[in-house]
Design an enzyme around this catalytic site. Structure first.
Site, PDB file in Angstrom:
ATOM      1  N   ASP A  10      29.169  -6.217 -55.799  1.00 21.73           N
ATOM      2  CA  ASP A  10      30.084  -5.610 -54.837  1.00 21.73           C
ATOM      3  C   ASP A  10      30.204  -4.118 -55.203  1.00 21.73           C
ATOM      4  O   ASP A  10      29.842  -3.722 -56.322  1.00 21.73           O
ATOM      5  CB  ASP A  10      31.439  -6.318 -54.946  1.00 21.73           C
ATOM      6  CG  ASP A  10      32.527  -5.587 -54.220  1.00 21.73           C
ATOM      7  OD1 ASP A  10      32.358  -5.325 -53.017  1.00 21.73           O
ATOM      8  OD2 ASP A  10      33.545  -5.252 -54.863  1.00 21.73           O
ATOM      9  N   ASP A  12      33.137  -1.382 -53.961  1.00 23.24           N
ATOM     10  CA  ASP A  12      34.507  -0.907 -54.218  1.00 23.24           C
ATOM     11  C   ASP A  12      35.272  -1.899 -55.108  1.00 23.24           C
ATOM     12  O   ASP A  12      35.383  -3.075 -54.781  1.00 23.24           O
ATOM     13  CB  ASP A  12      35.261  -0.742 -52.896  1.00 23.24           C
ATOM     14  CG  ASP A  12      34.612   0.285 -51.977  1.00 23.24           C
ATOM     15  OD1 ASP A  12      34.378   1.413 -52.421  1.00 23.24           O
ATOM     16  OD2 ASP A  12      34.343  -0.063 -50.811  1.00 23.24           O
TER      17      ASP A  12
HETATM   18 MG    MG Z   1      35.468  -5.078 -54.073  1.00 27.43          MG
END
Ligand code: MG
Length: 222
Positions: A10, A12
């Protein structure tokens, strides 16, 4: 012969701490429509979803045309923030780059799956000079929002690595649920935006507190 493994990160809250920029853009978006901005904690909870799903979660009582307007305003505010603050659009978490360099071996393929728009992810990859690490990148423009497994299905198609040899590394329940829906290993990180308890409740196989622990956690893949 050992089958290659795939690690999907992932963005952010996992690779990059970008919460301030996202909260700022969301405040701007609501303000542009003369709406009360959602609490910062609420915004923290939706980072990771694609923008339409995030906006709907933050403003569930508004009609579709208002949600669409907030969505547009958020994208505009995000772009303006990047253009006005080219050096303050978040920072890599400690150990991120070292982990990517360490894991970048012939037997390990790496990818990114993010709720960011393609434009936002490309900016991050350029700013932090990370493009070369990733064989596949998946964004909100390529597949349905997490936790739908579409981004991971696309990563499997693009790399040829099956779910049994894949680990998803993320900071939110959306990442863990997506991994579980795909049938791959779900590795939660404790430094991001959702509480560890929520990650475990969502089905995380293991939680890491530092990127230095990632190599050990990947032994789950054999
Ligand atoms: Mg995230």
């Amino acid at each position: 012969m050992i089958q290659p493994r795939l690690i999907v990160f992932d963005c952010d809250g996992t690779l990059v701490d970008s919460l301030f920029a996202i909260q700022h853009a969301m405040e701007q978006a609501f303000s542009a429509l003369a709406l009360d901005a959602p609490p910062a904690e609420a915004v923290r909870g939706i980072v990771g979803l694609s923008v339409p799903q995030a906006v709907e979660a933050l403003a569930p009582d508004h009609p579709p045309e208002t949600l669409a307007a907030i969505d547009r305003a958020f994208r505009d505010a995000s772009l303006a923030y990047r253009q006005n603050n080219p050096q303050s659009n978040g920072q890599l978490y400690p150990g991120t780059r070292a982990a990517l360099e360490r894991l970048n071996t012939p037997n390990t393929l790496m990818a990114v799956a993010t709720g960011k728009a393609r434009r936002g992810l490309e900016h991050v990859l350029d700013v932090f000079d990370m493009r070369a690490f990733f064989m596949a990148t998946q964004t909100a423009d390529d597949a349905p929002s997490k936790p739908h497994p579409g981004m991971l299905q696309n990563c499997e198609r693009m790399t040829g690595v099956a779910a049994a040899r894949t680990a998803m590394v993320g900071d939110t329940t959306f990442d863990i649920a997506m991994a579980r829906a795909h049938g791959c290993t779900a590795i939660g990180v404790s430094w991001g935006y959702h509480p560890v308890k929520d990650l475990l409740d969502a089905g995380a196989h293991v939680i890491i507190d530092d990127f230095a622990e990632l190599d050990g956690a990947l032994e789950i893949l054999g």
